[in-house]
Write a protein that holds these residues in place. Sequence first.
Motif, short mmCIF file in Angstrom:
data_model
loop_
_atom_site.label_atom_id
_atom_site.label_comp_id
_atom_site.label_asym_id
_atom_site.label_seq_id
_atom_site.Cartn_x
_atom_site.Cartn_y
_atom_site.Cartn_z
N GLN A 125 -10.65 38.28 -35.74
CA GLN A 125 -10.66 36.89 -35.52
C GLN A 125 -11.76 36.17 -34.67
O GLN A 125 -11.80 36.67 -33.60
CB GLN A 125 -9.20 36.60 -34.91
N GLY A 126 -12.23 35.07 -35.32
CA GLY A 126 -13.24 34.41 -34.49
C GLY A 126 -14.76 34.94 -34.81
O GLY A 126 -15.77 34.15 -34.64
N PRO A 133 7.73 27.73 -34.31
CA PRO A 133 6.36 28.56 -33.60
C PRO A 133 5.15 27.90 -34.36
O PRO A 133 4.19 27.63 -33.94
CB PRO A 133 6.57 30.04 -33.75
N GLN A 134 5.44 27.90 -35.65
CA GLN A 134 4.14 27.32 -36.48
C GLN A 134 3.62 25.96 -36.04
O GLN A 134 2.35 25.75 -35.89
CB GLN A 134 4.74 27.34 -38.03
N TYR A 135 4.87 25.12 -35.98
CA TYR A 135 4.32 23.91 -35.53
C TYR A 135 3.82 23.76 -33.92
O TYR A 135 2.74 22.96 -33.84
CB TYR A 135 5.74 22.83 -35.56
N VAL A 136 4.37 24.44 -33.29
CA VAL A 136 3.83 24.60 -31.60
C VAL A 136 2.39 25.23 -31.73
O VAL A 136 1.49 24.28 -31.33
CB VAL A 136 4.85 25.53 -31.07
N LEU A 137 2.23 26.03 -32.57
CA LEU A 137 0.71 26.73 -32.49
C LEU A 137 -0.32 25.69 -33.28
O LEU A 137 -1.41 25.53 -32.74
CB LEU A 137 0.69 27.80 -33.24
N GLU A 138 0.07 24.97 -34.48
CA GLU A 138 -0.65 23.95 -34.87
C GLU A 138 -0.87 22.80 -34.11
O GLU A 138 -1.97 22.45 -33.98
CB GLU A 138 -0.09 23.44 -36.33
N THR A 139 0.00 22.33 -33.39
CA THR A 139 -0.22 21.34 -32.24
C THR A 139 -0.94 22.01 -31.37
O THR A 139 -1.96 21.18 -30.57
CB THR A 139 1.23 20.88 -31.79
N LEU A 140 -0.96 23.07 -30.82
CA LEU A 140 -1.64 23.76 -29.76
C LEU A 140 -3.09 23.68 -30.19
O LEU A 140 -4.15 23.22 -29.37
CB LEU A 140 -1.13 25.05 -29.25
N ASP A 141 -3.43 23.91 -31.14
CA ASP A 141 -4.81 24.06 -31.91
C ASP A 141 -5.26 22.68 -32.02
O ASP A 141 -6.35 22.45 -31.66
CB ASP A 141 -4.59 24.67 -33.23
N GLU A 142 -4.65 21.81 -32.36
CA GLU A 142 -4.93 20.25 -32.56
C GLU A 142 -5.50 19.91 -30.96
O GLU A 142 -6.49 19.17 -30.75
CB GLU A 142 -4.01 19.45 -32.89
N LEU A 143 -4.59 20.10 -30.07
CA LEU A 143 -4.73 19.72 -28.59
C LEU A 143 -6.01 20.12 -27.96
O LEU A 143 -6.57 19.56 -27.11
CB LEU A 143 -3.32 19.86 -27.83
N THR A 144 -6.20 21.39 -28.32
CA THR A 144 -7.34 22.24 -27.38
C THR A 144 -8.79 22.18 -28.38
O THR A 144 -9.49 22.71 -28.01
CB THR A 144 -7.04 23.58 -27.21
N GLY A 164 -9.11 23.73 -31.02
CA GLY A 164 -9.68 25.06 -31.31
C GLY A 164 -10.42 25.79 -30.66
O GLY A 164 -11.15 26.61 -30.81
N ASP A 165 -10.58 25.25 -29.25
CA ASP A 165 -11.66 25.80 -28.13
C ASP A 165 -11.05 26.93 -27.37
O ASP A 165 -11.74 27.35 -26.54
CB ASP A 165 -12.25 24.79 -27.70
N TYR A 212 -3.58 29.41 -35.29
CA TYR A 212 -4.77 28.86 -34.56
C TYR A 212 -5.83 29.19 -35.13
O TYR A 212 -6.21 30.35 -35.52
CB TYR A 212 -4.54 29.69 -33.12
N ASP A 213 -6.95 28.05 -35.54
CA ASP A 213 -8.03 28.14 -36.16
C ASP A 213 -9.10 28.63 -35.35
O ASP A 213 -9.85 27.82 -34.60
CB ASP A 213 -8.29 27.15 -36.97
N PHE A 214 -9.50 29.71 -35.28
CA PHE A 214 -10.48 30.23 -34.18
C PHE A 214 -11.95 30.01 -34.76
O PHE A 214 -12.36 30.50 -35.80
CB PHE A 214 -10.38 31.86 -33.67
N LYS A 215 -12.81 29.44 -33.82
CA LYS A 215 -13.95 29.08 -34.34
C LYS A 215 -15.18 30.02 -33.96
O LYS A 215 -16.01 30.32 -34.55
CB LYS A 215 -14.67 27.79 -33.46
#
Length: 561
Positions: free
Chosen positions: A240-241, A364-375, A377-378, A396-399
Motif C-alpha cells: 500500500q502506497g 468504520p468505513q465512514y470513519v476512515l473515509e472521513t479521516l482520509d478527507e480530513l488528513t 490522504g497525507d 484510506y487512499d495512500f498516496k
Amino acid sequence: MKLTGAQIIIECLLEQGVDTVFGYPGGAVLNLYDAIYEYRSKIRHIITAHEQGAAHAADGYARATGKTGVCIATSGPGATNLVTGIATAHMDSIPMVAITGNVAVPSLGLDSFQEVDITGITMPVTKYNFIIKDVSELADTLRRAFEIATTGRPGPVLVDIPKDVTAAACEYTRKEIVKPDNYYSLSADEEYRQVADLIAASKKPFLYTGGGVISSGAAEEMAKFAELVDAPVSSSLMGQGGFNNRDSRYIGMLGMHGTVVSSKAVSDCDLFIGIGTRFSDRVIGDIVSFAPKAKIVHIDIDPAEINKNIHVDHQLVGDVRCVLDRLNELVPPQDHTEWLRQIDAWKEEFPLHVAEDYGDQVTPQYVLETLDELTHGDAVITTEVGQHQMWAAQYYDFKEPRQFITSGGLGTMGYGLGASMGAQVGRPDKQVINIAGDGSFHMNCNELVTAYKHNIPIVELLFNNSVLGMVRQWQRLFYGKRFSQTTLERDTDYMKLAEAYHIPSYRITKKSEVREVLQKALRHDTPVLVECVIDRDINVLPMVPAGAAIDKPILDIEIDD
C-alpha cells in the motif's frame, strides 16, 4: 582511542547515523545504559513500557523512515520479550538491529540467572544473529550487523553481547560507513528482452505491487512502468502506497479482502507481473485457479522467493528499482484502452463494499473515509491486526510509500501502538494515527504511558465492538456461529484509562459526531485517544475463504442473530 565495549556500541551506532534507540534497561545491559547516559546529547533513548513495545517501535521507525531501527533489551526475559517484534520484522523484511545483553562469558551455558540462548531462539526469525565473546570483535560485528540488515532483502539482525564484553576495553577507530548499494540485477539481458516481448504482446496486462516496491524506493519507477504498460495496478497489504491509490489505474488490494475488480482482472488477464512480492497464500488463494489465462512474471530481489509459492513463467531477480529502470528503457508505450475500459466498467459495477445503512450509528468505513478527507490522504497510518486493519487498507487512499505501517506476514496483535510511536519519532513532520480494535488495544495499551512520557503526538483511533471481530467473522462463516471466546464485553472505560495516562480522549457513538471529534483529535499536539463504538456484526467484505478461488469472493454475510 581506547574505549569500553559499551562505549564502542554507541560509537558504532553513531557511525551508522542512528539518532534514536528504543529499549528497556536491566542488569546485563547496565554498562551499555551507562554509556547511553554519557552519550545522551548525541543519541535519544526512548524507554517503552515493555520490551515488545521497543521492538515494534524500532520496526515502525524503520518502516516510516527507510532507516534501520534499533532496540535494546537485557538478558533472559528482556531478550525473549523482543522475539515477537523481531519475528514481525522478519516476516515483513524490515531492517532492524536488536541488541541484547547476556551473562558474562564464563557464566554462559550454566543456567545462570536471567541467562537464555537468545541466538538459538531467534535463529529462525532473524536474517542473521551474533554472540560476541571478545570485545576486539565488537565494532566490526556491529558494522556487519547493520550491513546484513540492509543488504539485499532487508531483515532483522540480533547481536547478543555478554556483560563482561561491554565492560572490557580495547582500541576503537571510527570508520566512515559506506551504505550498501542494492541497485543491482542478477538477470541476463536476454531475460529482460523476453519480458519486454511479453509486455508488447499482451492485450490484458495486470501489475501487482508488493512491499519490495517500497523498500527499494521504486515508487517513481513503478508509476512510470504502469504508464508505459498501460495496465491496471493492484497492491498487496504490504505494498500500500507503493503506487498512488488515487491514480485511475489503481484497482485496490488483491487477495482475501481485495476488491472484486482486482479478482476479476486477475482472472481475465493474459499477463500477470508481480513486483516485489512473495505471493502470500492470503493473496493467491487456490493456486490452480490463480491467473488461469496469464503468463506470470515475478520480479524480486530474493531468488528464494521465485517459484516458492506459485510457479512463474519468467523471472527477473534484482532490486525492484533497478529492474524497473531497465524495463522502462526497453518497453515502448503500450495502449490497452479496451482493457482499461473493461476495468472501469467493473469499478462501476462492483464498488468497494459499503456497509448497509446503519442510520446514525458509527461505521468504520465512514470513519476512515472521513479521516482520509480530513488528513488529505497525507497521514501515516499504523494498525493493529484484525478487521480494523483491513478497513484501513480498503478505505484510506495512500498516496505514497511508507504511509501504511502494519504487521502483514505475522499478523501481530499489539503491534500498532508501538509502531506508531516509532513512526512519529522518525517522521515528526507527519500526522501519525494508529487504527486499533479493542482486542488488539488490550494487548499493548500499556504503551500509552510511553507516548505520554515522551510526548509523542500519535492519535489512537480505537474501534470498539467488544468482540474479536475478525475471528468472530470466521466463526460466523465456518464454525456454525459458535462464538467461542470472541465475545469480550470487558467493559473497559477507555476514557478513564486515557485519563489515568494523562492523555485527552473522546468517544464517538453517533455518525453525526465523527467529523467534529476527528477534527478536534487531529489538532492535538499531544497523544490523544478516540474511541469509536461500532456494531459487532459489521464485517470485512469482500472476503475470499482461505484456499478458495480468488474469483469467488463472499460479498454479503447474512446476520440473523
